[in-house]
Design an enzyme around this catalytic site. Structure first.
Site, PDB file in Angstrom:
ATOM      1  N   GLN A  10       0.837  -1.191   0.000  1.00 29.45           N
ATOM      2  CA  GLN A  10       0.000   0.000   0.000  1.00 29.45           C
ATOM      3  C   GLN A  10       0.878   1.249   0.000  1.00 29.45           C
ATOM      4  O   GLN A  10       1.922   1.296   0.653  1.00 29.45           O
ATOM      5  CB  GLN A  10      -0.894  -0.009   1.241  1.00 29.45           C
ATOM      6  N   SER A  88       4.122  -6.102   3.059  1.00 25.26           N
ATOM      7  CA  SER A  88       2.876  -5.894   3.799  1.00 25.26           C
ATOM      8  C   SER A  88       1.692  -6.454   3.024  1.00 25.26           C
ATOM      9  O   SER A  88       1.548  -7.676   2.900  1.00 25.26           O
ATOM     10  CB  SER A  88       2.711  -4.405   4.111  1.00 25.26           C
ATOM     11  N   LEU A  89       0.843  -5.616   2.474  1.00 23.12           N
ATOM     12  CA  LEU A  89      -0.245  -6.069   1.603  1.00 23.12           C
ATOM     13  C   LEU A  89       0.284  -7.002   0.519  1.00 23.12           C
ATOM     14  O   LEU A  89      -0.357  -7.999   0.162  1.00 23.12           O
ATOM     15  CB  LEU A  89      -0.933  -4.859   0.966  1.00 23.12           C
ATOM     16  N   ARG A 113      -9.136  -6.966   5.039  1.00 27.40           N
ATOM     17  CA  ARG A 113      -7.980  -6.484   5.817  1.00 27.40           C
ATOM     18  C   ARG A 113      -7.917  -4.964   5.797  1.00 27.40           C
ATOM     19  O   ARG A 113      -7.709  -4.321   6.826  1.00 27.40           O
ATOM     20  CB  ARG A 113      -6.698  -7.087   5.231  1.00 27.40           C
ATOM     21  N   HIS A 207       1.443  -1.894  11.236  1.00 23.07           N
ATOM     22  CA  HIS A 207       2.514  -2.741  11.761  1.00 23.07           C
ATOM     23  C   HIS A 207       3.006  -2.258  13.124  1.00 23.07           C
ATOM     24  O   HIS A 207       4.204  -2.229  13.412  1.00 23.07           O
ATOM     25  CB  HIS A 207       3.661  -2.857  10.743  1.00 23.07           C
ATOM     26  N   GLN A 256       1.703 -10.401  11.383  1.00 27.61           N
ATOM     27  CA  GLN A 256       2.273  -9.456  10.423  1.00 27.61           C
ATOM     28  C   GLN A 256       1.637  -8.086  10.503  1.00 27.61           C
ATOM     29  O   GLN A 256       2.305  -7.058  10.426  1.00 27.61           O
ATOM     30  CB  GLN A 256       2.141 -10.016   9.004  1.00 27.61           C
TER      31      GLN A 256
END
Length: 322
Positions: A10, A88-89, A113, A207, A256
Site C-alpha cells: 500500500q 505488507s499487503l 484487511r 505494523h 504481520q
C-alpha cells in the site's frame, strides 16, 4: 535463473492503474469484470479520485485485483515464479502466486484487511517517519534511548508509544507511533547519525500494536478459511525468512499486521536462496529500489523488472522471447 514475483505494498497506488491493461487485454478485462461485479474497485482504480483510492479500506482490494490480473497475464504466457515475496499487503499477493488461495479469496481477504485496518486506525494521532542514511541497529537503539529517557523522566504508564515498523532496506527504516514519540525519536536518531527523517503520508499506524483489533478480526476471518500449502517458497514479513512446512500461516499473517515488516531480511533470504531475476508486480517501483540497495550491500547483482503498465509488460515479454 531463479525468478521471484514481488508484490507492491500500500502506498504505491495511482489513479489510472490497470486501465491500460483493461483496454489492451481481453483476458485481463474478463478477469476484472468477474471479480468486481459492481465496478466499484475498477472505477476507483481507473478514475479515482486519489483521495478515495488511497483510503485503506479501498486501496488494498484495488491493489490486489490489479496484481492478480497482471499475474494471470504473466502465467498465461509461461512466466512462472520459482519464489515469491511482497511488502505488507504485497505478502498476500505472494501467497496468491504460491497457490495458498485463489484470486477471488485474495481480493476478498485484502479488502477485508483494509477495512479492518482503517477501523483500527480511526481517531488515532499517529505518524510514520522514514529514517534515512543509517542502519537498522542505530534506529532500534534510538527507540530504546527514547524509552529509557521517558522512564527516567516520570510516569511509566503514560509514555507515548513508538516502534520500528519497517526494515525496508539498508539506509531506510520506518518508525511509527504517537506523534510526540515519533518527533522525539527523530531528534535522537539524527543525533545518532541519521541523515534525515521524512514524514510519510499514510492513513494509520500500520505494523504496530495499534493494529491489534485488525489482527483479531483477521484471526476470526481466517478461522473460516482453508489455506493451501504454498507450492513455491514464500518469504514472510513477520519472520524475515521463508515459510516452513508446519508453520501456522494464519497466525503469521495475524502477527504481520501488528508487528514490524522485515523486508530487507526477506530480500537477503531470497538472494541467498539463489534468486537472481525479480519481477515487481504493482504500480510503481518502490520494491525495486529497496531490492537494489539490499543486493548492493551484499555485493551481488540481480536482474529486476517493474511491471506497472502495458508498455512495461510488453517490453518484458518481448525481451523474454528474444
Amino acid at each position: 535463473m531463479r525468478t521471484v514475483f514481488l508484490y507492491a505494498g500500500q502506498g504505491s497506488q495511482t489513479v489510472g492503474m490497470g486501465k491500460d491493461f483493461y483496454e489492451e487485454f481481453e483476458e485481463y478485462r474478463e478477469f476484472i469484470d468477474s471479480i468486481d461485479a459492481d465496478d466499484r474497485f475498477k472505477h476507483l482504480m481507473h478514475e479515482g479520485p486519489l483521495e478515495e483510492l488511497s483510503k485503506t479500506e479501498n486501496t488494498q482490494g484495488c491493489m490486489a485485483m490489479f496484481a492478480a490480473g497482471v499475474t494471470k497475464l504473466l502465467l498465461n504466457r509461461g512466466i512462472k515464479p520459482d519464489m515469491a515475496g511482497g511488502l505488507s499487503l504485497g505478502e498476500y499477493g505472494a501467497l496468491y502466486a504460491a497457490g495458498v488461495f485463489d484470486e477471488k479469496e485474495y481480493v476478498n481477504i485484502t479488502a477485508f484487511r483494509g477495512k479492518e485496518m482503517a477501523k483500527a486506525a480511526h481517531g488515532l494521532n499517529c505518524s510514520m517517519s522514514a529514517i534515512l542514511g543509517t542502519d537498522g541497529e542505530t534506529v532500534r537503539k534510538s527507540v530504546d534511548e527514547y524509552y529509557k529517557a521517558e522512564q527516567e523522566n516520570g510516569d511509566n504508564a503514560n509514555i507515548a508509544y513508538v516502534t520500528v515498523a519497517n526494515y525496508n532496506c539498508p539506509g531506510q527504516y520506518v518508525i511509527c507511533g504517537d506523534n510526540e514519540a515519533v518527533e522525539k525519536v527523530e531528534e535522537i536518531v539524527k543525533t545518532n547519525g541519521a541523515k534525515r527523517c521524512v514524514r510519510l503520508n499514510v492513513s494509520g499506524p500500520f505494523h504496530t500494536k495499534y493494529m491489534s483489533p485488525a489482527g483479531d478480526a483477521l484471526n476470526e476471518y481466517f478461522s473460516k478459511m482453508t489455506f493451501n500449502e504454498p507450492k513455491i517458497p514464500v518469504v514472510l514479513n513477520y519472520t524475515g525468512d521463508f515459510y516452513k512446512p508446519g508453520d501456522d500461516l494464519k497466525e503469521l499473517l495475524v502477527c504481520q499486521v501488528q508487528n514490524s515488516v522485515h523486508m530487507e531480511e526477506d530480500f537477503r533470504a531470497l538472494i541467498n536462496a539463489g534468486a537472481d531475476n525479480f519481477i515487481e508486480i504493482g504500480p510503481g517501483n518502490v520494491l525495486t529500489g529497496f531490492l537494489k540497495k539490499t543486493a548492493k550491500s551484499m555485493g551481488v547483482s540481480v536482474n529486476v523488472t517493474s511491471i506497472s503498465s502495458v508498455d512495461d509488460f510488453n517490453n518484458f515479454i518481448n525481451q523474454t522471447a528474444e
